[in-house]
Design a protein around this motif. Structure first.
Motif: not given
Length: 509
Positions: A96-100, A45-52, A142-151, A106-112
């Motif tokens: 760009l998705t994490l607004r609130r 989950p490299t996108a966790a850095l962006a959310l943090l 593709m399954l790994y990529s989807l789980v990546n966002g949730i993680f 909001s975190f899980f919506i952004a993760g999706l």
């Protein structure tokens, strides 16, 4: 570094915060180094850095962090353009998705959204798998990529929790915790300074709406407003909102210097309490800056009047220590606090007076230079003025003076007044007339008595006295107010049903 220096100098100048951001970056990069074998990088989950970064420092810092992380991760994984695009696009979509960020969902919506964007990137770079009959392998990626966002969402929330505990930053989790009424300082404020507590609630509502209207951090402003006057707990009776029965301790002191010191000290006392209870440093900024370097003009004028010489009075002894508001959020709190307290003290009688008071306060703060360092624009001030006037008019609008209710009609007294005075009374009190075959003591003039068998009452003349508390010799039956249904009886000898009303069987005992 140049980008942050130009657009986010507050991050560069705050050494501890910058060290925190760098530590998070290196931890995520180290994890990518460890999981760069096989297909593990697709689920990392490299996108966790962006959310943090969005939650801690804002989207500008998150964009810079995502670009650097994508380039370095792609170089580590065999200079892969696919991995670079995967990290870059996923991080951008999360930013760009994490607004609130104060809302957990909001975190899980952004993760999706991150997971869906990862699926698109992986599909584009691996279309040849469809031609090579490797659809199953593509499906796994593709399954790994989807789980990546949730993680990524889960790791970001866990990281925020750890950062909140270790560094005491005002993250959304920390602010949600501080806003709970069971926090140690808030119940104490309610017990020791109830007027200040109610004032803080009103200011929190005003400041939150004003901050939200100009795009500032409304959640931070609302929580800070709850704590901005905690220093008044040290001497609550010296503040007018906590004074009862018009007892003012300042009148007993008779010393404007000591009175001003009591008023000014609530800022430093509040900062000391905030440190004692480990409030975040960002909350302490609101406590120190919500009065800026304004003047306690009431006691200053008293001191000038006593001295008969304005030059002999040191004005610095009547000024708050400051500093002036250094951010849009603290400036919003200053304006909301001043407007609410002034309107409540002056008790305006119409909406125009409220609008005039708000305009006067805003003009005074601008002339005094209190908003010079707050980064508020003219349009922001205009918006704040509109919100404050609208909300204060709704709270402090004049009330309707309802006329008093007419006195209740005493029908019993009117009935007794209509009874002629009887003969033989010892004190001239009216006597009831001789009872007829049936007499209703509970019936007043105008009542309709339904027909029913008469109840024998002892023939005597009752004398009604106002102060007679003795029990009645015999209590009459209560008057029926409802009609009971017809009750069928047995069939008579002629083969006909005889119907008898229930009231015909009333027990007259």
């Amino acid at each position: 570094g140049l980008y942050l220096t130009r657009f986010r100098p507050d991050v560069v100048t705050n050494g501890r915060f910058l060290a925190l951001l760098l530590t998070l970056f290196l931890l995520i990069l180290l994890g990518a180094r460890l999981f760069n074998t096989g297909n593990q990088i697709y689920i990392y989950p490299t996108a966790a850095l962006a959310l943090l970064y969005v939650a801690l420092a804002g989207p500008q810092v998150a964009i810079i962090g995502v670009i650097a992380l994508a380039l370095l991760t792609g170089l580590m994984v065999n200079k892969s353009l696919e991995i670079t695009a995967l990290v870059l696009i996923g991080g951008f979509m999360g930013t760009l998705t994490l607004r609130r960020e104060e809302r957990l969902n909001s975190f899980f919506i952004a993760g999706l959204v991150v997971g869906l964007s990862n699926i698109v990137v992986v599909t584009i770079f691996n279309l040849e798998m469809l031609n090579a009959d490797e659809g199953t392998s593509l499906g796994i990626l593709m399954l790994y990529s989807l789980v990546n966002g949730i993680f990524a969402a889960a790791v970001a929330l866990a990281g925020m929790y750890i950062v909140t505990l270790l560094v005491n930053l005002p993250t959304s989790l920390k602010l949600a915790e501080l806003s709970q009424p069971n926090q140690p300082l808030l119940p104490r404020l309610l017990r020791e300074a109830p007027g200040t507590y109610q004032h803080s609630l009103q200011v929190a509502n005003l400041a939150e709406q004003a901050a939200n209207a100009i795009g500032a951090n409304a959640e931070l402003v609302r929580v800070a407003a709850l704590y901005h006057d905690i220093g008044k707990m040290m001497n609550p009776a010296f503040f007018i909102e906590n004074q009862a029965d018009n007892v003012n301790p300042h009148d007993v002191l008779g010393d404007p210097y000591r009175s001003a010191d009591m008023i000014l000290s609530h800022v430093t006392d509040g900062d000391r309490l905030a440190r004692q209870y480990r409030l975040p440093a960002r909350i302490r900024d609101f406590i120190l800056e919500h009065h800026g370097t304004t003047l306690v003009s009431y006691f200053y004028r008293q001191a000038v009047a006593q001295a008969d010489d304005e030059e002999s009075v040191d004005v610095d002894q009547f000024m708050y220590p400051g500093p002036r508001p250094q951010s849009r959020e603290t400036a919003v709190l200053m304006l909301s606090d001043s407007c609410e307290s002034t309107v409540r003290a002056r008790k305006p009688t119409n909406k125009q007076e409220i609008a005039d008071i708000v305009q006067q306060i805003l003009d005074a703060r601008m002339r005094d230079g209190q908003l010079d360092d707050s980064h508020l624009t003219t349009n922001d001030i205009k918006t704040i003025r509109y919100i404050l006037i609208e909300m204060l008019q709704a709270v402090f609008h004049p009330r309707i003076n309802y006329p008093p209710l007419p006195p209740r009609r005493d029908r019993a007294a009117e009935f007794l007044a209509e009874i002629p005075a009887g003969e033989g009374s010892a004190d001239g009190a009216p006597l009831l007339p001789e009872p007829t075959p049936r007499m209703e003591l509970d019936a007043l003039p105008g009542d309709v008595i339904p027909s029913r068998p008469a109840v024998p009452v002892e023939s005597s003349r009752a004398v009604i006295e106002d102060n007679d508390d003795s029990p009645m010799p015999e209590v009459p039956p209560l008057r029926r107010t409802t009609t009971l249904p017809r009750m069928p009886t047995d069939i008579n000898g002629k083969g006909e049903k005889r119907v008898e009303r229930a009231e015909d069987k009333v027990d007259t005992e």
